[in-house]
Design an enzyme around this catalytic site. Structure first.
Site, PDB file in Angstrom:
ATOM      1  N   SER A   1       0.807  -1.322  -0.086  1.00  0.00           N
ATOM      2  CA  SER A   1       0.016  -0.037  -0.090  1.00  0.00           C
ATOM      3  C   SER A   1       0.682   1.219  -0.055  1.00  0.00           C
ATOM      4  O   SER A   1       1.858   1.378   0.759  1.00  0.00           O
ATOM      5  CB  SER A   1      -0.902  -0.006   1.330  1.00  0.00           C
ATOM      6  OG  SER A   1      -1.223   1.343   1.679  1.00  0.00           O
TER       7      SER A   1
ATOM      8  N   HIS B   1      -0.695  -1.174  -4.456  1.00  0.00           N
ATOM      9  CA  HIS B   1      -2.148  -0.917  -3.813  1.00  0.00           C
ATOM     10  C   HIS B   1      -2.206   0.604  -3.800  1.00  0.00           C
ATOM     11  O   HIS B   1      -1.429   1.222  -2.803  1.00  0.00           O
ATOM     12  CB  HIS B   1      -2.151  -1.733  -2.586  1.00  0.00           C
ATOM     13  CG  HIS B   1      -3.676  -1.691  -1.843  1.00  0.00           C
ATOM     14  ND1 HIS B   1      -4.704  -2.293  -2.028  1.00  0.00           N
ATOM     15  CD2 HIS B   1      -4.180  -0.912  -0.813  1.00  0.00           C
ATOM     16  CE1 HIS B   1      -5.667  -2.147  -1.588  1.00  0.00           C
ATOM     17  NE2 HIS B   1      -5.354  -1.053  -0.625  1.00  0.00           N
TER      18      HIS B   1
ATOM     19  N   ASP C   1      -4.715   3.521  -2.325  1.00  0.00           N
ATOM     20  CA  ASP C   1      -5.489   3.884  -1.248  1.00  0.00           C
ATOM     21  C   ASP C   1      -6.178   5.495  -1.512  1.00  0.00           C
ATOM     22  O   ASP C   1      -5.477   6.109  -0.943  1.00  0.00           O
ATOM     23  CB  ASP C   1      -5.283   3.610   0.135  1.00  0.00           C
ATOM     24  CG  ASP C   1      -5.045   1.858   0.684  1.00  0.00           C
ATOM     25  OD1 ASP C   1      -5.913   1.499   0.563  1.00  0.00           O
ATOM     26  OD2 ASP C   1      -3.985   1.744   1.277  1.00  0.00           O
TER      27      ASP C   1
ATOM     28  N   MET D   1      -8.830   8.053  -0.361  1.00  0.00           N
ATOM     29  CA  MET D   1      -9.606   8.426   0.660  1.00  0.00           C
ATOM     30  C   MET D   1     -10.066   9.913   0.646  1.00  0.00           C
ATOM     31  O   MET D   1      -9.243  10.713  -0.123  1.00  0.00           O
ATOM     32  CB  MET D   1      -9.024   8.376   2.011  1.00  0.00           C
ATOM     33  CG  MET D   1      -8.290   6.912   2.156  1.00  0.00           C
ATOM     34  SD  MET D   1      -7.457   7.041   3.641  1.00  0.00           S
ATOM     35  CE  MET D   1      -6.629   5.267   3.765  1.00  0.00           C
TER      36      MET D   1
ATOM     37  N   HIS E   1      -7.884   1.159  -4.482  1.00  0.00           N
ATOM     38  CA  HIS E   1      -9.022   0.920  -3.762  1.00  0.00           C
ATOM     39  C   HIS E   1      -9.749   2.238  -3.225  1.00  0.00           C
ATOM     40  O   HIS E   1      -9.042   3.117  -2.523  1.00  0.00           O
ATOM     41  CB  HIS E   1      -8.122   0.312  -2.551  1.00  0.00           C
ATOM     42  CG  HIS E   1      -8.998  -0.039  -1.095  1.00  0.00           C
ATOM     43  ND1 HIS E   1      -8.632  -0.161   0.079  1.00  0.00           N
ATOM     44  CD2 HIS E   1     -10.431   0.071  -0.880  1.00  0.00           C
ATOM     45  CE1 HIS E   1      -9.406  -0.374   0.934  1.00  0.00           C
ATOM     46  NE2 HIS E   1     -10.578  -0.073   0.392  1.00  0.00           N
TER      47      HIS E   1
ATOM     48  N   MET F   1     -11.868   4.586  -1.083  1.00  0.00           N
ATOM     49  CA  MET F   1     -12.651   4.475   0.058  1.00  0.00           C
ATOM     50  C   MET F   1     -13.292   6.047  -0.150  1.00  0.00           C
ATOM     51  O   MET F   1     -12.771   6.874   0.732  1.00  0.00           O
ATOM     52  CB  MET F   1     -11.675   4.397   1.007  1.00  0.00           C
ATOM     53  CG  MET F   1     -11.341   2.939   1.452  1.00  0.00           C
ATOM     54  SD  MET F   1      -9.676   2.764   2.296  1.00  0.00           S
ATOM     55  CE  MET F   1      -8.628   3.100   1.244  1.00  0.00           C
TER      56      MET F   1
ATOM     57  N   MET G   1     -11.614  -5.949   4.270  1.00  0.00           N
ATOM     58  CA  MET G   1     -10.840  -5.169   5.167  1.00  0.00           C
ATOM     59  C   MET G   1     -10.705  -5.846   6.682  1.00  0.00           C
ATOM     60  O   MET G   1     -11.663  -6.540   7.154  1.00  0.00           O
ATOM     61  CB  MET G   1     -11.766  -3.951   5.539  1.00  0.00           C
ATOM     62  CG  MET G   1     -11.777  -2.956   4.297  1.00  0.00           C
ATOM     63  SD  MET G   1     -10.017  -2.482   3.815  1.00  0.00           S
ATOM     64  CE  MET G   1      -9.297  -1.654   5.221  1.00  0.00           C
TER      65      MET G   1
ATOM     66  N   ASP H   1      -6.629  -6.707   3.457  1.00  0.00           N
ATOM     67  CA  ASP H   1      -5.986  -5.415   3.588  1.00  0.00           C
ATOM     68  C   ASP H   1      -6.186  -4.822   5.062  1.00  0.00           C
ATOM     69  O   ASP H   1      -7.205  -4.408   5.472  1.00  0.00           O
ATOM     70  CB  ASP H   1      -6.759  -4.306   2.686  1.00  0.00           C
ATOM     71  CG  ASP H   1      -6.288  -2.990   2.537  1.00  0.00           C
ATOM     72  OD1 ASP H   1      -5.222  -2.856   2.930  1.00  0.00           O
ATOM     73  OD2 ASP H   1      -7.021  -2.113   1.764  1.00  0.00           O
TER      74      ASP H   1
HETATM   75  C1  DX5 Z   1      -6.507   1.310   5.129  1.00  0.00           C
HETATM   76  C2  DX5 Z   1      -5.962   0.991   3.932  1.00  0.00           C
HETATM   77  C3  DX5 Z   1      -5.065   0.018   3.671  1.00  0.00           C
HETATM   78  C4  DX5 Z   1      -3.687   0.247   4.875  1.00  0.00           C
HETATM   79  C5  DX5 Z   1      -2.970  -0.937   4.809  1.00  0.00           C
HETATM   80  O1  DX5 Z   1      -7.506   2.143   5.005  1.00  0.00           O
HETATM   81  O2  DX5 Z   1      -6.883   0.585   3.135  1.00  0.00           O
HETATM   82  O3  DX5 Z   1      -4.503  -0.228   2.366  1.00  0.00           O
HETATM   83  O4  DX5 Z   1      -2.904   1.312   4.117  1.00  0.00           O
HETATM   84  O5  DX5 Z   1      -1.620  -0.570   5.597  1.00  0.00           O
HETATM   85  P1  DX5 Z   1      -1.046  -1.399   6.450  1.00  0.00           P
HETATM   86  O6  DX5 Z   1      -0.398  -2.553   5.892  1.00  0.00           O
HETATM   87  O7  DX5 Z   1       0.079  -0.431   7.158  1.00  0.00           O
HETATM   88  O8  DX5 Z   1      -2.131  -1.847   7.486  1.00  0.00           O
HETATM   89 ZN    ZN Z   2      -6.386  -0.403   1.063  1.00  0.00          ZN
END
Ligand code: DX5
Ligand code: ZN
Length: 223
Positions: A7, A32, A34, A36, A65, A67, A136, A174
């Protein structure tokens, strides 16, 4: 086959190009990403413009991903930015099916996710239309949290459902994954492993990745 998807949230944002090269050379499969929006989750990260800037610098599969609320509004942007897989959250939209269909129409692999509080049954109506499901294993919003072991029951339930209905999709986990617990996830049936802090913050990412693969091999899923 196990795919490792680091990620980017845990990368050095001032030096993304080099940090991505470092994990790519260390032998990961996906990247990956993320996204947000500060509304669906209480944090903000980056969007399509950042992804399109890094796209020319990496050959990795871009595992995006989302969110964000109402993700259908931005599918076109993430398609243009170079996503290979797009995951939406079941909780983030009124009609997940429409978003999944739009993703597929762009030639991108559709995927759907649920947060820890959402029961796995909520995913069942969509399993015929996806290439991947993301479970998740932490509450979404932040990297560096600890994996919630009970969430792996959903991975087992999905594998059972897939077998009963002759469906084929990847199962990604994840949040909080690292060498210490990857075996629990692969034994439950996960085959795409996200790891942010475990990989990007490691002094020797190749050693962490090798040990994750070795432990995954020693803890296969048995139906
Ligand atoms: C959380 C994200 C994850 C996160 C994973 O909202 O979707 O992808 O960044 O990070 P680690 O491996 O550090 O938990
Ligand atoms: Zn993620």
């Amino acid at each position: 086959m196990i795919y490792i998807s680091p990620s980017l949230l845990a990368a050095d944002f001032a030096d993304l190009k080099n940090d991505i090269r470092r994990v790519e050379e260390a032998g990961v499969d996906y990247l990956h990403l993320d996204v947000m929006d500060g509304a669906f989750v209480p944090n903000m990260s980056f969007g399509a413009p950042v992804i399109s800037c890094i796209r020319p610098h990496s050959k990795l599969v871009f595992d995006v991903h989302l969110m964000i609320n109402d993700p259908i509004r931005y599918i076109e942007d993430f398609a243009k930015a170079g996503a290979d897989i797009i995951t939406i959250h079941e909780e983030s939209c009124e009609e997940p099916q429409k978003a999944l269909d739009l993703i597929r129409s762009k030639g991108i692999k559709p995927s759907i996710s649920i947060s820890p509080a959402t029961p796995v049954e909520k995913l069942y109506p969509y399993l015929e239309s996806v290439e991947m499901v993301l479970i998740m294993t932490v509450v979404p919003g932040f990297g560096g949290q600890s994996l919630i072991p009970e969430t792996l029951d959903k991975v087992r339930a999905l594998r059972r459902y897939a077998k009963e209905h002759d469906l084929h999709f990847d199962v990604e986990v994840d949040g909080g994954l690292k060498p210490d617990n990857i075996g629990l996830a692969t034994e439950a049936g996960a085959n795409v492993i996200v790891a942010g802090s475990a990989i990007f913050l490691a002094k020797d990412p190749a050693a962490v990745i090798d040990s994750m693969r070795k432990i995954a091999d020693e803890h296969p899923y048995r139906a």
